[in-house]
Design a protein around this motif. Structure first.
Motif, PDB file in Angstrom:
ATOM      1  N   SER A   1       0.792  -1.500  -0.071  1.00 11.15           N
ATOM      2  CA  SER A   1       0.013  -0.069  -0.117  1.00 11.15           C
ATOM      3  C   SER A   1       0.812   1.333   0.046  1.00 11.15           C
ATOM      4  O   SER A   1       0.550   2.357  -0.748  1.00 11.15           O
ATOM      5  CB  SER A   1      -0.842   0.064   1.333  1.00 11.15           C
TER       6      SER A   1
ATOM      7  N   ALA B   1      -5.133   0.311 -10.715  1.00 12.43           N
ATOM      8  CA  ALA B   1      -4.785  -1.070 -10.177  1.00 12.43           C
ATOM      9  C   ALA B   1      -5.785  -2.009 -10.940  1.00 12.43           C
ATOM     10  O   ALA B   1      -6.826  -1.654 -10.509  1.00 12.43           O
ATOM     11  CB  ALA B   1      -4.819  -1.049  -8.618  1.00 12.43           C
TER      12      ALA B   1
ATOM     13  N   HIS C   1      -9.439   1.439  -9.294  1.00 17.08           N
ATOM     14  CA  HIS C   1      -9.471   0.167  -9.163  1.00 17.08           C
ATOM     15  C   HIS C   1     -10.465  -0.482 -10.343  1.00 17.08           C
ATOM     16  O   HIS C   1     -11.559  -0.118 -10.158  1.00 17.08           O
ATOM     17  CB  HIS C   1     -10.029  -0.083  -7.747  1.00 17.08           C
TER      18      HIS C   1
ATOM     19  N   LEU D   1      -6.588   0.533  -2.088  1.00 17.59           N
ATOM     20  CA  LEU D   1      -6.272   1.304  -3.226  1.00 17.59           C
ATOM     21  C   LEU D   1      -6.783   2.566  -3.005  1.00 17.59           C
ATOM     22  O   LEU D   1      -6.471   3.543  -3.801  1.00 17.59           O
ATOM     23  CB  LEU D   1      -6.648   0.205  -4.392  1.00 17.59           C
TER      24      LEU D   1
END
Length: 338
Positions: free
Chosen positions: A231, A245, A308, A301
């Motif tokens: 993270s 991501a 995401h 995220l």
């Protein structure tokens, strides 16, 4: 594009399968994305860019760092300065090919979905002189403290045709042009997956070194490593770049079917476990733990400011990508890209 020095090549039969999968994916991506995502060039992640554009009134969700104070003072209404995305964009992908990606119980293997995501990203960004590069991480080795682990390692090495661990991370330089992009994808598809786990945090951190001008950073992984391990590098990456991501998931990682006793092998450690899936309480605990794990990934995220996208091996991943890109474009017209 020539093969980067030190790339771990797959055996001939795996390389042939990779070529077939890649050819099919490229055909799907070219036909459907070109047809469904027509319009002005804005890239995969329509970020704020760096070139100054027009001003408009502030809307909730706008980045306050883009406030246009002179216009705000003249009109007495808050305004933000719109910026134009750079025409020449540099995109870097961090691709996790740990042993856990060599798994799938639906339409695709997870590693196929990783290659699919990389293909879509490349197709959407490799144009107009844009450059795209990648760092690819694979598991390097497993310990032999357990006899089952040692057996798993020896079998994996035999199947790969080598006993040497080889490099666990390969950097593929960013270059412009369709031909170079095709070579990049071919090198990724041919990369052999080794036993063990990629250090995802270290892999992501490679995108921060050396420092580059603002661009797009894409992380493709199943994110099964503990969130605290990756993270912080994602947050650091998001300070300078637009981060996407892409999480790859198989349905069996979310819930267990009722099929009696299952013998499961951990591809990263070689450990074997027998699981009685007929036990409803066990299936409930598994689903709850899996749900919490995915929620933790999403929170990490989101806290890092990354976009995401979740792709599943049992759904139409291409449609998921189209919906994601369309939502990003729609959000951009409303003043926010998150």
């Amino acid at each position: 594009m020539s093969r980067p020095l030190g790339t771990a090549q797959a055996p001939p039969e795996e390389a042939a399968r990779a070529e077939a999968v890649l050819a099919r994916l490229q055909l799907l991506v070219t036909r459907k994305l070109d047809g469904l995502l027509q319009g002005d060039y804005v890239g995969l992640l329509p970020g704020p860019g760096t070139e100054a554009g027009e001003s408009r009134e502030y809307r909730p969700g706008d980045d306050v760092r883009r406030m246009d104070w002179p216009v705000t003072a003249r009109t007495t209404l808050p305004h933000v300065r719109r910026t134009v995305a750079d025409r020449e964009l540099e995109t870097w992908m961090a691709i996790d090919l740990s042993a856990s990606l060599d798994f799938g119980t639906a339409k695709w293997l997870k590693r196929d979905l990783v290659i699919a995501a990389a293909t879509a990203v490349t197709h959407l960004t490799a144009r107009g002189g844009n450059r795209i590069g990648a760092v690819v991480g694979t598991g390097s080795a497993v310990t032999e403290s357990n006899s089952l682990r040692g057996l798993f390692k020896r079998r994996a090495a035999t199947a790969a045709g080598t006993d040497a661990p080889g490099p666990s991370v390969v950097r593929m330089p960013a270059r412009p042009g369709r031909k170079e992009a095709q070579g990049l994808l071919r090198a990724i598809a041919r990369t052999r997956i080794r036993p063990g786990r990629t250090d995802l945090g270290a892999l992501i951190d490679l995108l921060n070194r050396p420092p580059r001008r603002r661009g797009v950073a894409v992380i493709i992984s199943d994110f099964l490593a503990p969130a605290e391990n990756w993270s912080r590098p994602v947050r650091k990456l998001g300070v300078r770049h637009d981060v996407l991501a892409i999480e790859v998931v198989d349905p069996r990682e979310l819930e267990l079917p009722d099929v009696g006793v299952l013998t499961l092998a951990d591809p990263e450690s070689g450990e074997l476990h027998e699981v009685q899936t007929a036990d409803p309480a066990l299936r409930e605990r598994y689903a709850a733990a899996a749900g919490e794990q995915r929620a933790t990934i999403a929170r990490a995220l989101r806290a890092a400011g990354a976009s995401h996208l979740r792709l599943r091996t049992d759904t139409d991943w291409l449609l998921d990508i189209v919906r994601f890109v369309a939502a990003q474009r729609h959000a951009r017209t409303r003043g926010t890209t998150r």
